[in-house]
Design an enzyme around this catalytic site. Sequence first.
Site, PDB file in Angstrom:
ATOM      1  N   HIS A 251     -38.496  -3.844 116.888  1.00  0.00           N
ATOM      2  CA  HIS A 251     -37.494  -2.684 115.997  1.00  0.00           C
ATOM      3  C   HIS A 251     -37.164  -1.610 116.858  1.00  0.00           C
ATOM      4  CE1 HIS A 251     -41.154  -3.423 112.918  1.00  0.00           C
ATOM      5  NE2 HIS A 251     -40.477  -3.800 112.067  1.00  0.00           N
ATOM      6  N   GLU A 254     -39.251   0.930 118.339  1.00  0.00           N
ATOM      7  CA  GLU A 254     -40.996   1.035 119.440  1.00  0.00           C
ATOM      8  C   GLU A 254     -40.137   0.270 120.501  1.00  0.00           C
ATOM      9  OE1 GLU A 254     -43.054  -1.534 116.976  1.00  0.00           O
ATOM     10  OE2 GLU A 254     -43.014   0.012 114.993  1.00  0.00           O
ATOM     11  N   HIS A 383     -45.268  -4.252 119.828  1.00  0.00           N
ATOM     12  CA  HIS A 383     -44.635  -3.096 118.996  1.00  0.00           C
ATOM     13  C   HIS A 383     -45.436  -1.398 118.957  1.00  0.00           C
ATOM     14  CE1 HIS A 383     -42.673  -5.847 115.313  1.00  0.00           C
ATOM     15  NE2 HIS A 383     -43.434  -6.740 116.157  1.00  0.00           N
ATOM     16  N   GLU A 475     -50.348  -3.872 119.210  1.00  0.00           N
ATOM     17  CA  GLU A 475     -49.515  -2.710 119.262  1.00  0.00           C
ATOM     18  C   GLU A 475     -49.502  -1.801 119.835  1.00  0.00           C
ATOM     19  OE1 GLU A 475     -47.708  -1.440 116.344  1.00  0.00           O
ATOM     20  OE2 GLU A 475     -47.850  -2.750 115.160  1.00  0.00           O
TER      21      GLU A 475
END
Length: 652
Positions: A251, A254, A383, A475
Amino acid sequence: MPTTPLLLAALAALAALAVAAYPSCSPGPDPSGKCQRLASTHSATCVDLHLRTCADAAYNHTSFPTPLEHRSWEAVEASPEYTLLGVLHFLLEGQCNPDLRLLGCSVLAPRCQGGHTQRPCRRVCEGLREACQPAFDAIDMAWPYFLDCTQYFAPEEEGCYDPLEQLRGELDVEEALPSGLPPTFIRFAHHSYAQMVRVLKRTAARCSQVAKTYSIGRSFEGKDLVVIEFSSRPGQHELMEPEVKLIGNIHGNEVAGREILIYLAQYLCSEYLLGNPRIQRLLNTTRIHLLPSMNPDGYEVAAAEGAGYNGWTSGRQNAQNLDLNRNFPDLTSEYYRLASTRGVRTDHIPISQYYWWGKVAPETKAIMKWIQTIPFVLSASLHGGDLVVSYPFDFSKHPHEEKMFSPTPDEKMFKLLARAYADVHPMMMDRSENRCGGNFLKRGSIINGADWYSFTGGMSDFNYLHTNCFEITVELGCVKFPPEEALYGLWQHNKEPLLNFLEMVHRGIKGVVTDKYGKPVKNARILVKGIRHDVTTAPDGDYWRLLPPGSHIVIAQAPGYSKVMKRVTIPLRMKRAGRVDFILQPLGTGPKNFLPGPSRALPRSLDPQGAPAQLDFEPPRARRQPASGSKPWWWAYFTSLSPHKPRWLLKY
């Protein structure tokens, strides 16, 4: 001889082809009768550059006719020279790209500025030819005639420009750093695309004995998806050396993963040179691939908003407005359908032809071809937006697709992989109230993806169900685009988790499957009783099977051979893969003694718009040399160009 007229006719045809292929002398022959070099500059009408393959060139205007005497965009795009530039990164396994492509663009679409065209510098061409000639020799391809450094490139004294200046650009900050800095110095800052490529190439050059860069494809806007690889023998798979990949910036907004992988590349290089035993052992026993930016186009959009922006959507998608982590084939739905049928394989699920009817991003295609080429064992996608490690499945088995715990057959192993990262991450284990993403603390900062939220088309599920690779999602923090002052802390928090995770690729078992003559058995199945997910052997017969500690019954089988069963015990604290080899005996004329499974091997459904199916995405160096009189394997890329096939690429 009777064939003499035919030979003369053939030679005449070849001569005509050569005349057509090479541009005429410019501005005219010199008194000696030889072809005079092209002028370094000449007057021209500048037009906008409209070639997708050359979209990232360092200039925006060109002119017609080109040095190859193309007089329109249609003529350029229909030429074998342009086709070659579009497939070079596949043919050379990413070596010398994007450098060679941009060099070729400087000839196919010459730079035009202020009503004058300019020729590229000869020194740049000569430097690239010296570095890249071995890559062409490895696939038995001649150096392209239009990259003749004498004919199409100008010396410095005649005035020229550097066609690779875009790659060398935006380096003022890097170059302005004080001299005498220690070799371990890392600049903790955000990197533009050009800066990222430059840092990766510099790092690979500094550690050339264990590192190299290559491209796996290009983004929608033409940016190369650049990978840096670390291995004791970079550029080739070694027997029983596991392959692992780390991917950042899927993404575009990110960005922490993008920067952390850039820092990791520099760290691995520096520590290897300094003699760090842990890093040397890791690089000498593992082949590591780092892709810092899977979505460079989206990053440019997010970077325009600036660091600290937390709008959650700006730059997330690629330039086609596609979410790349929703763009992979949905194999999880097919898995749930197959799992209800006894005796049917639920691994290495093929891609449905229906998938290609939809909108598939070039970035997604590049990843799929990459993981079909290299036998990856382990992977992580980095991410941002929370602080947790998730693992497959990401798509829920709930009939209404609501979030629900949806484990894979390798649930225990995936939890070990997730914990290997989370348990040594100081912020993921932080129990303070100020901790970002605190709702995952009671779970140990790990979670089954579908139990968090459900979605289809994810990269992790695809890795697991289509290949041998186990992938988790990390994450890294609640801020998607952190300010520069936060980057050093992010690196410190994630350095040890990354190293610990990379070392997890050496858990479980590994070995070689051969026949009774010692010949490797490719695509043999390695089964573990109680785990309905098989892995397959690589072309050299080697395999890796990630397994949790405990006792396991492992079976090897392949069509035409009897199965072999072994019991293995993996100790709790064992930190290296146990060696378990199999020798398969050919079956007699009696009934075939296979384990229950499909009656035929699962086909691999390829992209109908992609590379020729007969190539099957195998690395070029794995191809056999052509028999005398036959064409090399890469000739299939040019079969549609008749009668203008690039015979100038043939060495014989």
